[in-house]
Design a protein around this motif. Structure first.
Motif, PDB file in Angstrom:
ATOM      1  N   UNK A   1       8.527   7.183   4.059  1.00  0.00           N
ATOM      2  CA  UNK A   1       7.423   8.135   3.914  1.00  0.00           C
ATOM      3  C   UNK A   1       6.345   7.636   2.973  1.00  0.00           C
ATOM      4  N   UNK A   2       6.716   6.854   1.959  1.00  0.00           N
ATOM      5  CA  UNK A   2       5.726   6.400   0.981  1.00  0.00           C
ATOM      6  C   UNK A   2       5.232   4.984   1.245  1.00  0.00           C
ATOM      7  N   UNK A   3       5.822   4.309   2.215  1.00  0.00           N
ATOM      8  CA  UNK A   3       5.447   2.920   2.496  1.00  0.00           C
ATOM      9  C   UNK A   3       4.315   2.866   3.513  1.00  0.00           C
ATOM     10  N   UNK A   4       3.297   2.102   3.220  1.00  0.00           N
ATOM     11  CA  UNK A   4       2.213   1.901   4.174  1.00  0.00           C
ATOM     12  C   UNK A   4       2.361   0.612   4.950  1.00  0.00           C
ATOM     13  N   UNK A   5       3.428  -0.141   4.655  1.00  0.00           N
ATOM     14  CA  UNK A   5       3.588  -1.464   5.268  1.00  0.00           C
ATOM     15  C   UNK A   5       4.561  -1.485   6.443  1.00  0.00           C
ATOM     16  N   UNK A   6       5.056  -0.310   6.873  1.00  0.00           N
ATOM     17  CA  UNK A   6       5.931  -0.231   8.039  1.00  0.00           C
ATOM     18  C   UNK A   6       7.139  -1.160   7.887  1.00  0.00           C
ATOM     19  N   UNK A   7       7.989  -0.912   6.906  1.00  0.00           N
ATOM     20  CA  UNK A   7       9.090  -1.830   6.622  1.00  0.00           C
ATOM     21  C   UNK A   7      10.155  -1.845   7.720  1.00  0.00           C
ATOM     22  N   UNK A   8      10.851  -2.974   7.819  1.00  0.00           N
ATOM     23  CA  UNK A   8      12.002  -3.056   8.710  1.00  0.00           C
ATOM     24  C   UNK A   8      13.233  -2.619   7.915  1.00  0.00           C
ATOM     25  N   UNK A   9      14.388  -2.560   8.566  1.00  0.00           N
ATOM     26  CA  UNK A   9      15.611  -2.067   7.926  1.00  0.00           C
ATOM     27  C   UNK A   9      16.010  -2.906   6.717  1.00  0.00           C
ATOM     28  N   UNK A  10      15.862  -4.223   6.802  1.00  0.00           N
ATOM     29  CA  UNK A  10      16.236  -5.084   5.674  1.00  0.00           C
ATOM     30  C   UNK A  10      15.381  -4.798   4.442  1.00  0.00           C
ATOM     31  N   UNK A  11      14.098  -4.588   4.641  1.00  0.00           N
ATOM     32  CA  UNK A  11      13.221  -4.292   3.513  1.00  0.00           C
ATOM     33  C   UNK A  11      13.517  -2.907   2.935  1.00  0.00           C
ATOM     34  N   UNK A  12      13.766  -1.931   3.798  1.00  0.00           N
ATOM     35  CA  UNK A  12      14.151  -0.600   3.321  1.00  0.00           C
ATOM     36  C   UNK A  12      15.423  -0.714   2.496  1.00  0.00           C
ATOM     37  N   UNK A  13      16.394  -1.474   2.989  1.00  0.00           N
ATOM     38  CA  UNK A  13      17.657  -1.673   2.272  1.00  0.00           C
ATOM     39  C   UNK A  13      17.409  -2.255   0.877  1.00  0.00           C
ATOM     40  N   UNK A  14      16.615  -3.307   0.795  1.00  0.00           N
ATOM     41  CA  UNK A  14      16.359  -3.935  -0.511  1.00  0.00           C
ATOM     42  C   UNK A  14      15.669  -2.975  -1.469  1.00  0.00           C
ATOM     43  N   UNK A  15      14.719  -2.213  -0.976  1.00  0.00           N
ATOM     44  CA  UNK A  15      13.993  -1.278  -1.841  1.00  0.00           C
ATOM     45  C   UNK A  15      14.876  -0.124  -2.300  1.00  0.00           C
ATOM     46  N   UNK A  16      15.633   0.452  -1.378  1.00  0.00           N
ATOM     47  CA  UNK A  16      16.483   1.589  -1.724  1.00  0.00           C
ATOM     48  C   UNK A  16      17.638   1.145  -2.616  1.00  0.00           C
TER      49      UNK A  16
ATOM     50  N   UNK B   1       0.836  -1.175   0.000  1.00  0.00           N
ATOM     51  CA  UNK B   1       0.000   0.000   0.000  1.00  0.00           C
ATOM     52  C   UNK B   1       0.881   1.238   0.000  1.00  0.00           C
ATOM     53  N   UNK B   2       0.720   2.083  -0.978  1.00  0.00           N
ATOM     54  CA  UNK B   2       1.471   3.332  -1.077  1.00  0.00           C
ATOM     55  C   UNK B   2       0.651   4.473  -0.469  1.00  0.00           C
ATOM     56  N   UNK B   3       1.329   5.427   0.087  1.00  0.00           N
ATOM     57  CA  UNK B   3       0.717   6.600   0.685  1.00  0.00           C
ATOM     58  C   UNK B   3       0.454   7.627  -0.421  1.00  0.00           C
ATOM     59  N   UNK B   4      -0.581   8.448  -0.262  1.00  0.00           N
ATOM     60  CA  UNK B   4      -0.915   9.469  -1.254  1.00  0.00           C
ATOM     61  C   UNK B   4       0.267  10.404  -1.468  1.00  0.00           C
ATOM     62  N   UNK B   5       0.480  10.799  -2.719  1.00  0.00           N
ATOM     63  CA  UNK B   5       1.629  11.621  -3.092  1.00  0.00           C
ATOM     64  C   UNK B   5       1.686  12.928  -2.307  1.00  0.00           C
ATOM     65  N   UNK B   6       0.555  13.569  -2.077  1.00  0.00           N
ATOM     66  CA  UNK B   6       0.535  14.831  -1.331  1.00  0.00           C
ATOM     67  C   UNK B   6       1.063  14.627   0.086  1.00  0.00           C
ATOM     68  N   UNK B   7       0.664  13.531   0.711  1.00  0.00           N
ATOM     69  CA  UNK B   7       1.131  13.233   2.064  1.00  0.00           C
ATOM     70  C   UNK B   7       2.628  12.935   2.074  1.00  0.00           C
ATOM     71  N   UNK B   8       3.107  12.223   1.064  1.00  0.00           N
ATOM     72  CA  UNK B   8       4.551  11.940   0.950  1.00  0.00           C
ATOM     73  C   UNK B   8       5.316  13.254   0.821  1.00  0.00           C
ATOM     74  N   UNK B   9       4.821  14.156  -0.014  1.00  0.00           N
ATOM     75  CA  UNK B   9       5.484  15.454  -0.202  1.00  0.00           C
ATOM     76  C   UNK B   9       5.519  16.247   1.097  1.00  0.00           C
ATOM     77  N   UNK B  10       4.433  16.209   1.874  1.00  0.00           N
ATOM     78  CA  UNK B  10       4.405  16.903   3.160  1.00  0.00           C
ATOM     79  C   UNK B  10       5.431  16.296   4.118  1.00  0.00           C
ATOM     80  N   UNK B  11       5.521  14.982   4.132  1.00  0.00           N
ATOM     81  CA  UNK B  11       6.501  14.314   4.993  1.00  0.00           C
ATOM     82  C   UNK B  11       7.917  14.659   4.554  1.00  0.00           C
ATOM     83  N   UNK B  12       8.157  14.710   3.250  1.00  0.00           N
ATOM     84  CA  UNK B  12       9.484  15.054   2.735  1.00  0.00           C
ATOM     85  C   UNK B  12       9.847  16.495   3.108  1.00  0.00           C
TER      86      UNK B  12
END
Length: 148
Positions: free
Chosen positions: A38-53, A1-12
């Protein structure tokens, strides 16, 4: 689940403002790591953030991801959740909300409830210390695990 773009921009925008105010360099790695949370709705852990980035920055290290996530936590830009499996997950949603967590697979999603936001705590809690926030975590089985 992705977060709405406007909300991501506000978080950024908030992320950049806090980093500037604290004298923290806005490196490409830090920006991309925060953007992932900021754009992830799944509350990733560090390993998942690492793989995505790593898909965007192939040279990034897992150590950089861990150090950055804890820096973001220390700056109050993300909050942490500890799952029953002992993995720390990261959440950039700083608004009042609660979580549904699947006890089998760890699926985690936000939900909102005015009733839970205004929960009345027993007076005995004050004997432990001053309450700064309340957060309700609902545990169960997600639909996918319940079908199995």
């Amino acid at each position: 689940m992705k977060i709405k773009q406007k909300e991501v921009e506000q978080r950024m925008d908030h992320f950049e403002a806090v980093c500037r105010a604290e004298g923290i360099k806005l490196t490409h790695q830090r920006i991309e790591i925060f953007r992932e949370i900021a754009q992830a709705g799944d509350h990733p852990d560090a390993d998942l953030v690492f793989r995505r980035v790593r898909n965007r920055i192939p040279t990034i290290s897992l150590d950089t991801v861990y150090r950055t996530l804890w820096l973001l936590n220390d700056l109050g830009l993300v909050v942490t959740l500890i799952t029953s499996r002992g993995r720390t997950r990261f959440d950039a949603n700083l608004s009042r909300h609660h979580h549904f967590v699947c006890g089998r697979c760890g699926f985690t999603r936000d939900f909102y409830s005015d009733n839970l936001d205004n929960i009345s705590l027993p007076e005995s809690v004050a004997t432990y210390g001053e309450v700064e926030a309340t957060h309700v975590e609902v545990r169960g089985l997600c639909h996918r695990c319940a079908v199995k």
